[in-house]
Scaffold this active site. Sequence first.
Site, PDB file in Angstrom:
ATOM      1  N   ASP A 195     -50.647  16.433  -7.976  1.00 22.45           N
ATOM      2  CA  ASP A 195     -51.305  17.494  -8.756  1.00 22.45           C
ATOM      3  C   ASP A 195     -50.779  18.904  -8.470  1.00 22.45           C
ATOM      4  OD1 ASP A 195     -52.824  15.591 -10.023  1.00 22.45           O
ATOM      5  OD2 ASP A 195     -54.721  16.121  -9.063  1.00 22.45           O
ATOM      6  N   ARG A 236     -55.959  10.159 -16.781  1.00 27.95           N
ATOM      7  CA  ARG A 236     -57.060   9.232 -16.529  1.00 27.95           C
ATOM      8  C   ARG A 236     -58.152   9.416 -17.585  1.00 27.95           C
ATOM      9  NH1 ARG A 236     -56.946  10.165 -11.632  1.00 27.95           N
ATOM     10  NH2 ARG A 236     -55.478   8.500 -11.191  1.00 27.95           N
ATOM     11  N   LYS A 248     -59.735  19.690 -15.060  1.00 29.89           N
ATOM     12  CA  LYS A 248     -58.648  18.719 -14.965  1.00 29.89           C
ATOM     13  C   LYS A 248     -59.069  17.371 -15.546  1.00 29.89           C
ATOM     14  CE  LYS A 248     -56.323  15.604 -11.997  1.00 29.89           C
ATOM     15  NZ  LYS A 248     -56.439  14.819 -10.771  1.00 29.89           N
ATOM     16  N   PHE A 278     -55.313  15.725  -6.069  1.00 27.00           N
ATOM     17  CA  PHE A 278     -54.692  14.859  -5.070  1.00 27.00           C
ATOM     18  C   PHE A 278     -53.347  14.411  -5.608  1.00 27.00           C
ATOM     19  CE2 PHE A 278     -57.441  12.362  -7.802  1.00 27.00           C
ATOM     20  CZ  PHE A 278     -56.660  11.264  -8.158  1.00 27.00           C
ATOM     21  N   ASP A 337     -53.900   2.149 -12.273  1.00 23.87           N
ATOM     22  CA  ASP A 337     -52.569   2.329 -11.696  1.00 23.87           C
ATOM     23  C   ASP A 337     -51.967   3.506 -12.427  1.00 23.87           C
ATOM     24  OD1 ASP A 337     -50.755   1.310  -9.663  1.00 23.87           O
ATOM     25  OD2 ASP A 337     -49.359   1.085 -11.328  1.00 23.87           O
TER      26      ASP A 337
END
Length: 201
Positions: free
Chosen positions: A162, A188, A182, A159, A74
């Site tokens: 970004d 993440r 990235k 996505f 999440d």
Amino acid sequence: MRKLGAGKLVIASHNPGKVREIAELLGPYGIEAVSAADLDLPEPDEIGVTFVDNADLKARSAADLSGLPALADDSGLCVDALEGRPGIYSARWAGENKDFRIAMERVHREMLAVDPEAGRNAHFVCALAVCWPQDGQCESFEGRVDGTLVWPPRGDNGFGYDPMFQPIGYDRTFAEMDPAEKYAIDHRADAFRKLVAALIE
């Protein structure tokens, strides 16, 4: 702490960009990622009040329904001038069609409404949760990356938000970066490093 072994792991997401990014991170460890969409699993309602809450409930649901260990993410954009919004509602700001152009325009519009001179500081947060089906055990990890927001959005990679997020120390947005670049620095990846250290290595 229980370890994640090689084999199948359900990625509890219907977002192809997110599934692809997580699958690439898992690849070197002999873990085969299958998405919740591939298994036709429903998306549970995200009723948590934190990123960790929502990651946990998505991973727990996917593990229970598939009988396989499941990993859920999440994540969202937290804008300082908007007191941390959209936060856990980041995907919902994109509407039912998940159109993030609408979401980025809303962020920009609300920032201007608060104070056109307000700072453009923001950060992405990612919570990763892994749950096992046998006993419902869950482990969660949180990562963060800081940056500033740009307008208009720039770049065609990535996505979500970004195209409007420029990480500190870089002159390009996430959407202008090569995906591997990235992935190495984003929220993440930060959470994933913690997960690997605890559950895989």
